[in-house]
Design a protein around this motif. Structure first.
Motif, PDB file in Angstrom:
ATOM      1  N   SER A 111       2.832  -8.567  16.894  1.00 59.37           N
ATOM      2  CA  SER A 111       2.539  -7.401  15.931  1.00 59.37           C
ATOM      3  C   SER A 111       3.135  -7.691  14.584  1.00 59.37           C
ATOM      4  O   SER A 111       2.622  -7.464  13.554  1.00 59.37           O
ATOM      5  N   PHE A 112       4.518  -8.046  14.594  1.00 57.83           N
ATOM      6  CA  PHE A 112       5.099  -8.175  13.374  1.00 57.83           C
ATOM      7  C   PHE A 112       4.718  -9.547  12.451  1.00 57.83           C
ATOM      8  O   PHE A 112       4.302  -9.101  11.107  1.00 57.83           O
ATOM      9  N   THR A 113       4.375 -10.387  13.234  1.00 60.65           N
ATOM     10  CA  THR A 113       3.721 -11.807  12.615  1.00 60.65           C
ATOM     11  C   THR A 113       2.201 -11.356  11.856  1.00 60.65           C
ATOM     12  O   THR A 113       1.946 -11.623  11.074  1.00 60.65           O
ATOM     13  N   GLY A 114       1.326 -10.540  12.926  1.00 60.88           N
ATOM     14  CA  GLY A 114       0.219 -10.106  12.314  1.00 60.88           C
ATOM     15  C   GLY A 114       0.247  -9.129  10.955  1.00 60.88           C
ATOM     16  O   GLY A 114      -0.266  -9.378  10.091  1.00 60.88           O
ATOM     17  N   MET A 115       1.243  -8.259  10.925  1.00 62.79           N
ATOM     18  CA  MET A 115       1.603  -7.485   9.983  1.00 62.79           C
ATOM     19  C   MET A 115       2.050  -8.182   8.489  1.00 62.79           C
ATOM     20  O   MET A 115       1.350  -8.117   7.664  1.00 62.79           O
ATOM     21  N   LEU A 116       2.775  -9.336   8.725  1.00 62.99           N
ATOM     22  CA  LEU A 116       3.297 -10.132   7.703  1.00 62.99           C
ATOM     23  C   LEU A 116       1.874 -10.838   7.141  1.00 62.99           C
ATOM     24  O   LEU A 116       1.686 -10.958   5.860  1.00 62.99           O
ATOM     25  N   ALA A 117       1.111 -11.347   8.095  1.00 58.23           N
ATOM     26  CA  ALA A 117      -0.193 -12.124   7.856  1.00 58.23           C
ATOM     27  C   ALA A 117      -1.082 -11.206   7.085  1.00 58.23           C
ATOM     28  O   ALA A 117      -1.940 -11.798   6.087  1.00 58.23           O
ATOM     29  N   HIS A 118      -1.151 -10.096   7.522  1.00 60.37           N
ATOM     30  CA  HIS A 118      -2.175  -8.979   6.764  1.00 60.37           C
ATOM     31  C   HIS A 118      -1.838  -8.767   5.344  1.00 60.37           C
ATOM     32  O   HIS A 118      -2.722  -8.755   4.687  1.00 60.37           O
ATOM     33  N   ILE A 119      -0.362  -8.597   5.344  1.00 62.82           N
ATOM     34  CA  ILE A 119      -0.074  -8.323   3.956  1.00 62.82           C
ATOM     35  C   ILE A 119      -0.239  -9.602   2.945  1.00 62.82           C
ATOM     36  O   ILE A 119      -0.661  -9.252   1.764  1.00 62.82           O
ATOM     37  N   GLY A 120       0.065 -10.653   3.669  1.00 55.08           N
ATOM     38  CA  GLY A 120       0.080 -11.910   2.693  1.00 55.08           C
ATOM     39  C   GLY A 120      -1.675 -12.432   2.401  1.00 55.08           C
ATOM     40  O   GLY A 120      -1.877 -12.577   1.193  1.00 55.08           O
ATOM     41  N   LEU A 121      -2.385 -12.184   3.390  1.00 51.98           N
ATOM     42  CA  LEU A 121      -3.725 -12.704   3.313  1.00 51.98           C
ATOM     43  C   LEU A 121      -4.496 -11.765   2.445  1.00 51.98           C
ATOM     44  O   LEU A 121      -5.411 -12.051   1.703  1.00 51.98           O
ATOM     45  N   VAL A 122      -4.488 -10.479   2.736  1.00 52.24           N
ATOM     46  CA  VAL A 122      -5.297  -9.323   1.979  1.00 52.24           C
ATOM     47  C   VAL A 122      -4.954  -9.571   0.590  1.00 52.24           C
ATOM     48  O   VAL A 122      -5.349  -9.538  -0.415  1.00 52.24           O
ATOM     49  N   THR A 123      -3.453  -9.553   0.048  1.00 53.92           N
ATOM     50  CA  THR A 123      -2.884  -9.774  -1.120  1.00 53.92           C
ATOM     51  C   THR A 123      -3.669 -11.002  -1.938  1.00 53.92           C
ATOM     52  O   THR A 123      -4.050 -11.029  -3.043  1.00 53.92           O
ATOM     53  N   TRP A 124      -3.449 -12.211  -1.098  1.00 56.40           N
ATOM     54  CA  TRP A 124      -4.144 -13.510  -1.701  1.00 56.40           C
ATOM     55  C   TRP A 124      -5.561 -13.339  -1.909  1.00 56.40           C
ATOM     56  O   TRP A 124      -5.857 -13.778  -2.818  1.00 56.40           O
ATOM     57  N   GLY A 125      -6.263 -12.631  -0.894  1.00 56.31           N
ATOM     58  CA  GLY A 125      -7.796 -12.557  -1.307  1.00 56.31           C
ATOM     59  C   GLY A 125      -7.911 -11.571  -2.538  1.00 56.31           C
ATOM     60  O   GLY A 125      -8.883 -11.805  -3.338  1.00 56.31           O
ATOM     61  N   TYR A 126      -7.213 -10.305  -2.594  1.00 50.45           N
ATOM     62  CA  TYR A 126      -7.217  -9.787  -3.742  1.00 50.45           C
ATOM     63  C   TYR A 126      -7.075 -10.254  -5.220  1.00 50.45           C
ATOM     64  O   TYR A 126      -7.507 -10.014  -6.288  1.00 50.45           O
ATOM     65  N   PHE A 132      -0.828 -18.283  -7.532  1.00 55.07           N
ATOM     66  CA  PHE A 132       0.207 -17.703  -8.159  1.00 55.07           C
ATOM     67  C   PHE A 132       0.253 -16.417  -8.600  1.00 55.07           C
ATOM     68  O   PHE A 132       0.908 -15.816  -9.129  1.00 55.07           O
ATOM     69  N   ALA A 133      -1.115 -15.949  -8.568  1.00 55.58           N
ATOM     70  CA  ALA A 133      -1.470 -14.590  -9.081  1.00 55.58           C
ATOM     71  C   ALA A 133      -0.900 -13.460  -7.794  1.00 55.58           C
ATOM     72  O   ALA A 133      -1.192 -12.210  -8.393  1.00 55.58           O
ATOM     73  N   THR A 134      -0.760 -13.924  -6.756  1.00 54.28           N
ATOM     74  CA  THR A 134      -0.436 -12.973  -5.632  1.00 54.28           C
ATOM     75  C   THR A 134       0.778 -11.931  -5.903  1.00 54.28           C
ATOM     76  O   THR A 134       0.591 -10.736  -5.402  1.00 54.28           O
ATOM     77  N   PRO A 135       1.885 -12.520  -6.179  1.00 55.33           N
ATOM     78  CA  PRO A 135       3.014 -11.650  -6.277  1.00 55.33           C
ATOM     79  C   PRO A 135       2.653 -10.246  -7.143  1.00 55.33           C
ATOM     80  O   PRO A 135       3.059  -9.169  -6.997  1.00 55.33           O
ATOM     81  N   GLY A 136       2.041 -10.768  -8.350  1.00 50.60           N
ATOM     82  CA  GLY A 136       1.772  -9.522  -9.443  1.00 50.60           C
ATOM     83  C   GLY A 136       0.490  -8.478  -8.737  1.00 50.60           C
ATOM     84  O   GLY A 136       0.480  -7.464  -8.970  1.00 50.60           O
ATOM     85  N   THR A 137      -0.380  -9.229  -7.822  1.00 49.34           N
ATOM     86  CA  THR A 137      -1.463  -8.341  -7.156  1.00 49.34           C
ATOM     87  C   THR A 137      -0.650  -7.603  -6.247  1.00 49.34           C
ATOM     88  O   THR A 137      -0.937  -6.253  -5.923  1.00 49.34           O
TER      89      THR A 137
END
Length: 471
Positions: A111-126, A132-137
């Motif tokens: 669950s924890f791994t999935g949560m971190l993946a959710h945050i990282g992947l969705v932000t990267w996609g947005y 490189f634009a992911t932190p600002g997003t």
């Protein structure tokens, strides 16, 4: 003092069918696994039906789609974690606390791994796939999206829980501190709910999805309120348990004798433990899990506690008349788990406490096991020496004291056993080892060595019943 000396092989063990309770527990464990997968299937289907598979065809959309899926899986598993540790009686009886804790750790890691993946992947996609634009997003999403600040706070709570659950961190924390920090998991789960309500299309896109998610949230919240709050309070009020005596047992241990009203209705069994809160002033909110060290008789209870620091050091100072709040009973280290006609019990140090209670129940139960062997490991002074000798005097229980420090780091036996591996030494005393139910209790590293020996000796895994003295 007896050791693991060779004795003649006994007659072939009788074959007994699994007990009704053991069969029911097995079905509950199987059904729980089916229920877990059944909870993951609809959210996966809704993700796919909502274009999740189609979106995987693009780079940015694929990142967002994969992030949605990992978020859905993480959300389901987070609520499953809550249910696993909500003290649901049917799960407690089927898995036992050690079993539930093991499943909880596995589900929690995924669950924890999935949560971190959710945050990282969705932000990267947005961020249109621009790493490189992911932190600002991420910053913009956190501040501008409804519910995201609360979700970020919930994530921080869950990170705190996971970090302090790593073994290297646990050994540096008191049990009470670790337990308090672990309660932040509830806060973390609760803070994630607004984010799901306001921005999660899988939560609100259809009536079926809304009913599913609210049902799962309601089940988790209801289980916690009922079994972790209401039931312990009701039992404590009903049974009015108080301390009646404190008796030193030697080797830094004391027995706490307790009495109460209608204790037979508490349902405690030999081999189980309860969480105790002694109303002595400051620190009364901290729960301490201690096993029963005598078979409950419906009129009194007894626990035996070794001074290992933290709250256990204060137990010796309790006074008669001290009121006690209880949560439980818990644990599957009971006669209900037995499926074979004969039993072997192996305990080390203060881990002998639940086994001493079990031996008492077995010896005095005419319908109990046939042959009973208790291997008692201790370094210096044996706990309950006189009581165990008395219980073995009738001939139903064979007591095997094994004294001294461990002979090697990879051995769970003492120097008095002599040369040879642990399995050979154990088989010398218990030739029919593979045909018995085995109850094991002691420190976690020690029990791991015992379980390894039992597996090498051909004892089926479902006949090995373990409780660790650790957290």
């Amino acid at each position: 003092m007896s050791t693991l000396a060779v004795r003649p092989a006994p007659p072939p063990a009788r074959v007994a069918p699994a007990g009704r309770r053991a069969r029911l527990d097995s079905r509950v464990r199987f059904g729980s696994g089916i229920a877990l997968w059944a909870a993951l299937l609809p959210v996966t289907w809704w993700w796919a039906a909502g274009g999740g598979l189609r979106d995987l065809g693009g780079w940015a959309s694929g990142l967002t789609s994969a992030g949605r899926l990992t978020g859905l899986v993480a959300s389901v598993l987070l609520l499953v974690q809550v249910l696993l540790m909500a003290r649901v009686p049917v799960l407690e009886r089927a898995f036992g606390q050690d079993g539930l804790a093991a499943v909880h750790r596995t589900v929690g890691f995924v669950s924890f791994t999935g949560m971190l993946a959710h945050i990282g992947l969705v932000t990267w996609g947005y961020a249109a796939g621009d790493l490189f634009a992911t932190p600002g997003t991420l910053w913009d999403l956190t501040w501008d999206t409804p519910g995201m600040l609360l979700a970020a706070a919930g994530t921080a709570c869950l990170v705190l829980v996971v970090v302090t659950s790593v073994r290297a961190a646990r050994v540096r924390l008191r049990y009470e501190s670790w337990h308090l920090l672990h309660l932040y998991a509830y806060l973390g789960a609760g803070l994630a709910l607004p984010h799901q309500l306001w921005t999660g299309q899988e939560f609100t896109a259809s009536t079926a999805r809304t009913v599913f998610w609210w049902g799962l949230w309601g089940a988790a919240l209801g289980a916690v309120l009922l079994w972790r709050v209401a039931l312990p309070v009701a039992r404590s009020v009903r049974h009015r348990i108080v301390v009646t005596a404190i008796v030193p047992e030697g080797d830094g241990s004391v027995s706490v004798h307790l009495a109460g009203h209608r204790l037979h209705a508490l349902g405690a069994r030999a081999g189980q433990f309860l969480t105790w809160r002694f109303l002595t002033g400051s620190g009364w909110t901290r729960g301490h899990p201690y096993s029963l060290s005598a078979a409950p008789d419906g009129r009194a209870l007894r626990i035996t506690v070794k001074d290992l620091g933290d709250g256990s050091a204060a137990v010796a100072g309790l006074r008669p008349g001290t009121r006690v709040l209880v949560e439980g009973p818990f644990g599957r280290l009971t006669a209900h788990a037995r499926t074979a006609p004969d039993v072997l019990l192996i305990g080390a140090g203060v881990g002998i406490t639940p086994l001493r209670a079990l031996v008492e129940e077995f010896v005095h139960d005419p319908a109990g096991p046939g042959r009973i062997t208790l291997v008692h490991r201790f370094a210096d002074e044996p706990l309950f020496a006189r009581e165990l000798t008395a219980l073995s005097a009738g001939g139903r229980c064979e007591l095997v004291p094994v004294a001294g420090p461990r002979r090697r780091d990879d051995s769970w036996l003492g120097h008095a056993v002599g040369p040879g591996d642990d399995l050979a030494a154990l088989r010398a005393r218990v030739p029919d080892l593979a045909h018995r139910d085995v109850y094991v209790c002691g420190p976690t590293p020690w029990t791991a060595l015992v379980v390894r020996t039992l597996a090498a000796g051909g004892v089926p895994a479902d006949r090995v019943h373990v409780e660790h003295f650790g957290w």
